[in-house]
Design a protein around this motif. Structure first.
Motif, PDB file in Angstrom:
ATOM      1  N   CYS A  12       0.862  -1.192   0.000  1.00 35.96           N
ATOM      2  CA  CYS A  12       0.000   0.000   0.000  1.00 35.96           C
ATOM      3  C   CYS A  12       0.897   1.241   0.000  1.00 35.96           C
ATOM      4  N   PHE A  13       0.257   2.390  -0.063  1.00 37.62           N
ATOM      5  CA  PHE A  13       0.999   3.660  -0.096  1.00 37.62           C
ATOM      6  C   PHE A  13       1.973   3.789   1.092  1.00 37.62           C
ATOM      7  N   GLY A  14       1.464   3.495   2.305  1.00 39.18           N
ATOM      8  CA  GLY A  14       2.270   3.706   3.519  1.00 39.18           C
ATOM      9  C   GLY A  14       3.487   2.793   3.582  1.00 39.18           C
ATOM     10  N   VAL A  15       3.302   1.548   3.153  1.00 39.67           N
ATOM     11  CA  VAL A  15       4.399   0.581   3.199  1.00 39.67           C
ATOM     12  C   VAL A  15       5.438   0.923   2.120  1.00 39.67           C
ATOM     13  N   THR A  72       6.385   1.934  10.322  1.00 43.90           N
ATOM     14  CA  THR A  72       5.109   2.281   9.682  1.00 43.90           C
ATOM     15  C   THR A  72       3.924   2.368  10.655  1.00 43.90           C
ATOM     16  N   CYS A  95       3.227   5.820   8.906  1.00 46.75           N
ATOM     17  CA  CYS A  95       2.270   6.128   7.840  1.00 46.75           C
ATOM     18  C   CYS A  95       1.419   7.342   8.236  1.00 46.75           C
ATOM     19  N   PHE A  97      -1.530   7.960   7.665  1.00 50.69           N
ATOM     20  CA  PHE A  97      -2.877   7.552   8.119  1.00 50.69           C
ATOM     21  C   PHE A  97      -2.856   7.068   9.562  1.00 50.69           C
ATOM     22  N   VAL A  98      -1.723   6.517   9.977  1.00 49.82           N
ATOM     23  CA  VAL A  98      -1.583   6.108  11.385  1.00 49.82           C
ATOM     24  C   VAL A  98      -1.448   7.365  12.244  1.00 49.82           C
ATOM     25  N   THR A 157      -6.281   1.514  11.990  1.00 52.77           N
ATOM     26  CA  THR A 157      -6.412   1.715  10.539  1.00 52.77           C
ATOM     27  C   THR A 157      -6.834   0.464   9.793  1.00 52.77           C
ATOM     28  N   CYS A 185      -8.219   2.896   7.361  1.00 51.88           N
ATOM     29  CA  CYS A 185      -7.502   3.311   6.148  1.00 51.88           C
ATOM     30  C   CYS A 185      -8.257   2.838   4.913  1.00 51.88           C
ATOM     31  N   SER A 187      -7.205   2.100   2.033  1.00 51.51           N
ATOM     32  CA  SER A 187      -6.536   0.994   1.338  1.00 51.51           C
ATOM     33  C   SER A 187      -7.026  -0.352   1.880  1.00 51.51           C
ATOM     34  N   THR A 188      -7.210  -0.413   3.206  1.00 56.38           N
ATOM     35  CA  THR A 188      -7.692  -1.642   3.838  1.00 56.38           C
ATOM     36  C   THR A 188      -9.105  -1.955   3.346  1.00 56.38           C
ATOM     37  N   ALA A 256      -1.470  -5.467   2.685  1.00 57.03           N
ATOM     38  CA  ALA A 256      -0.791  -4.211   2.332  1.00 57.03           C
ATOM     39  C   ALA A 256       0.721  -4.276   2.515  1.00 57.03           C
TER      40      ALA A 256
HETATM   41  S1  SF4 Z   1      -2.567   2.842   7.317  1.00 51.17           S
HETATM   42 FE1  SF4 Z   1      -3.146   2.126   5.289  1.00 51.17          FE
HETATM   43  S2  SF4 Z   1      -1.692   3.095   3.862  1.00 51.17           S
HETATM   44 FE2  SF4 Z   1      -0.860   3.250   5.949  1.00 51.17          FE
HETATM   45  S3  SF4 Z   1       0.449   1.481   6.171  1.00 51.17           S
HETATM   46 FE3  SF4 Z   1      -1.514   0.906   7.014  1.00 51.17          FE
HETATM   47  S4  SF4 Z   1      -2.620  -0.048   5.305  1.00 51.17           S
HETATM   48 FE4  SF4 Z   1      -0.881   1.078   4.441  1.00 51.17          FE
END
Ligand code: SF4
Length: 273
Positions: A12-15, A72, A95, A97-98, A157, A185, A187-188, A256
């Motif tokens: 995913c974007f964050g990873v 992350t 991340c 989002f976290v 998330t 999140c 993405s999830t 992800a």
């Molecule tokens: S919060 Fe979402 S984008 Fe961020 S690492 Fe987790 S799954 Fe990936």
């Protein structure tokens, strides 16, 4: 064997962002790069990074020099304080989002709400958020009635939406004022939705990703509800050819934190069965 894959698969974007930052740091060769715990929940990727000199440690006080990576899922407030007090060099791959979960939780606390984090109390992300509240928060994994005046809610998330909704519904019963931030999140959610649709079209599903990865495990659970013939595998080595006896079409999805390379190898292996 026909193989179909979900559109959103692999990092995913964050990873992606975190791995890129860590690799850049390792390639710069300016000392050992330490991560507090694994940078992501994928043992294969963690091993690849170890070969590049990126070492996971359990206890931040073991780090006396080099570069520290804030992973992350986020680190604990006291770990961040230790790194800064020790004047260690660090890069923050948490991340965004976290960080959003943490920001909302801190805001709610400041506004006088009893903060509820919906998630797994043993997951590093939840532990991190709780630490930034000075452990003044409640972690809920099951629907429980709370008799409180003001409650503010955030979610881990990687939570599945239904679980979040069920817990929030139960809270409404006993709480006078309820403020909710849905911090699941995207993405999830997208991965889970796509995987469920695919699961309805195939004879078997393979969910690829670390057994220690929360989002992969949840993805597996969600898919398994729709397609009981679903297997959670980490790599192609976990594939049992016996599974494919009466199977024409296999669906593949991944968490992800699953590298594209592992998914490609799994896909090739299945096609060749
Ligand atoms: S919060 Fe979402 S984008 Fe961020 S690492 Fe987790 S799954 Fe990936």
């Amino acid at each position: 064997m026909k193989v179909l894959k979900t559109k959103h698969i692999g990092f995913c974007f964050g990873v992606k962002r975190a791995i890129k930052m860590v690799k850049k740091e390792a390639n710069a060769n300016e000392g050992i790069v330490y991560t507090i715990g694994p940078i992501i929940h994928n043992p294969q990727m963690v091993n690849i990074l170890k070969e590049k000199g990126v070492i996971p440690v359990d206890d931040v006080s073991q780090i006396k020099d080099g570069v520290v990576v804030f992973r992350t899922h986020g680190i604990k407030k006291e770990e961040e304080e230790y790194v800064k007090k020790s004047c260690l060099r660090f890069i923050d791959t948490t991340c965004p989002f976290v960080k959003r979960v943490r920001k909302h939780a801190m805001y709610l606390k400041k506004q006088g709400y009893t903060v509820v984090i919906v998630g797994d109390k043993n997951h590093p992300e939840v532990k991190s958020v709780l630490s930034y509240l000075d452990n003044d928060g409640i972690v809920l994994q099951e629907p429980i009635r709370l008799d409180e005046k003001k409650v503010g809610v955030v979610s881990q998330t990687t939570l599945d939406k239904d679980a979040f909704v069920n817990i929030v519904k139960e809270l409404i019963g006993g709480v006078e004022e309820l403020r909710i931030y849905n911090t699941i999140c995207e993405s999830t959610e997208i991965r889970q939705k796509e995987a469920v649709v695919l699961a309805g079209r195939v004879d078997m599903m393979l969910v690829v990703g670390g057994k220690n990865s929360a989002n992969t495990t949840k993805l597996y659970r969600v898919v398994h509800k729709v397609q009981p013939n679903t297997h959670h595998i980490e790599t192609e080595d976990d594939i049992n050819p016996e599974w494919f006896k009466d199977t024409d079409t296999v669906g593949i999805t991944g968490g992800a934190s699953t590298p594209d390379l592992i998914i490609d190898i799994v896909e090739r292996r299945v096609k060749n069965l």
